[in-house]
Write a protein that holds these residues in place. Structure first.
Motif, short mmCIF file in Angstrom:
data_model
loop_
_atom_site.label_atom_id
_atom_site.label_comp_id
_atom_site.label_asym_id
_atom_site.label_seq_id
_atom_site.Cartn_x
_atom_site.Cartn_y
_atom_site.Cartn_z
N GLN A 38 -6.21 11.02 9.44
CA GLN A 38 -7.40 10.20 9.63
C GLN A 38 -8.66 10.94 9.20
O GLN A 38 -9.60 10.34 8.67
CB GLN A 38 -7.50 9.74 11.09
CG GLN A 38 -6.42 8.74 11.48
CD GLN A 38 -6.38 8.46 12.96
OE1 GLN A 38 -6.78 9.30 13.77
NE2 GLN A 38 -5.90 7.27 13.33
N GLN A 41 -8.77 10.73 5.52
CA GLN A 41 -9.14 9.38 5.10
C GLN A 41 -10.65 9.17 5.20
O GLN A 41 -11.25 8.46 4.38
CB GLN A 41 -8.41 8.35 5.96
CG GLN A 41 -8.56 6.93 5.46
CD GLN A 41 -7.86 5.93 6.35
OE1 GLN A 41 -8.16 5.84 7.55
NE2 GLN A 41 -6.91 5.19 5.80
N TYR A 49 -2.51 5.63 5.34
CA TYR A 49 -1.41 6.10 6.18
C TYR A 49 -0.68 4.92 6.82
O TYR A 49 -1.22 3.83 6.97
CB TYR A 49 -1.90 7.07 7.26
CG TYR A 49 -2.82 6.48 8.30
CD1 TYR A 49 -2.32 5.83 9.43
CD2 TYR A 49 -4.21 6.59 8.17
CE1 TYR A 49 -3.16 5.31 10.40
CE2 TYR A 49 -5.06 6.07 9.12
CZ TYR A 49 -4.53 5.43 10.24
OH TYR A 49 -5.37 4.89 11.19
N LYS A 291 -3.06 1.58 7.35
CA LYS A 291 -4.49 1.60 7.04
C LYS A 291 -4.76 2.45 5.80
O LYS A 291 -4.19 3.51 5.66
CB LYS A 291 -5.27 2.15 8.23
CG LYS A 291 -6.77 2.03 8.11
CD LYS A 291 -7.43 2.47 9.41
CE LYS A 291 -8.95 2.36 9.31
NZ LYS A 291 -9.61 2.77 10.55
#
Length: 291
Positions: A38, A41, A49, A291
């Protein structure tokens, strides 16, 4: 995760005409893996992911990644850097030369226990002898594929997956590039000897019916052997008499026949169990978040 991301980004500097899009699969990890993804990202919009609801295994992870990713070319890589990103430019050259799938093939197994290497080599020899699908010894799941190949792989939506066999079964123009084994850069393997053994059995059951043929011939041989033994016993009793009861030999024969029957039932059970799991039509994986 950051080490893998940096290594791939560094590799793509050699091929500036291409831009990588990352799809990480978090297979039920309970450490800081998801948080690290995350964080990446947040820095790069090309990082995505899939967070599984629990651990579904490597095969489900590869399927999920291929199913959700969209691109001109696809590659599967372990994030522990055992699959060297530096091979991607060479793979890309072979794709441009007309190959539709280019895989990585280990030429040695340095760093692995000798027993594991021995049984791995034995597995490849055995499965290539009994299966019509060619499985290249030392081949990794790390490979570069065109969309047509990925479409064919995803079309095989079986729940019990053995990707090395699936990649061989779908065909297409394929080339393997050899490389020396690379030590794991971080983390520890979750593959124990027993899990690798079960995975090998799955590969044999998924891509060969030779075990069923084997137990059929074994049963026939056992029947013929028992018939010959019975004839010998009858002839001996008629010729010399039978003053000594033969219960020890009878018990041995019963145990032998019973063992063969249990062995055959066990092999049949493996195949029936696969059918049972397939007809349930359960999903290959369940994602908590994509996501």
């Amino acid at each position: 995760m950051p080490l893998f991301y940096q290594a791939v980004e560094e590799t793509f500097k050699e091929i500036p005409d291409y831009r990588p899009v990352f799809w990480y699969v978090n297979d039920g990890s309970v450490d800081g893996t998801l948080a690290a993804i995350q964080q990446l990202q947040a820095q790069d919009a090309d990082v995505h992911y899939i967070d599984f609801s629990r651990g579904f295994g490597k095969e489900a992870g590869m399927y999920a990644g291929l199913q959700n990713a969209k691109g001109d070319l696809y590659t599967i890589m372990d994030a522990d850097l055992q699959d060297p990103p530096s091979m991607i430019p060479d793979m890309l050259k072979e794709i441009n030369n007309g190959f539709e799938m280019v895989g990585a093939q280990r030429t040695n197994r340095e760093g692995e226990p000798p027993v594991r290497s021995f049984f791995s080599n034995l597995f490849y020899k055995l499965i290539n002898r009994i299966s019509q699908t060619k499985i290249v010894p030392g081949a990794r799941d790390f490979r570069l594929m065109t969309p047509k190949v990925v479409e064919a792989v995803l079309a095989m939506s079986e729940r019990n997956r053995f990707s090395k066999g699936i990649f061989g079964w779908v065909g297409f123009r394929t080339k393997y590039l050899p490389y020396q084994n690379v030590e794991r850069q971080h983390g520890e393997t979750s593959w124990s000897f027993s899990s690798l053994f079960r995975y090998s059995l799955d590969g044999i059951v998924d891509f060969s019916d030779a075990p069923l043929t084997f137990v059929s011939w074994l049963g026939l041989a056992s029947f013929v052997g028992a018939a010959i033994a019975l004839i010998v016993i009858v002839v001996r009793a008629l010729t010399y008499g039978d003053p000594t009861p033969g219960w020890p030999s009878m018990v041995s024969i019963f145990l032998m026949i019973g063992g063969l029957q249990l062995f055959a039932i066990g092999i049949l059970g493996r195949y029936i169990g696969r059918i049972y799991l397939e007809i349930k039509h359960r999903p290959i994986y369940v994602a908590r978040e994509i996501k």
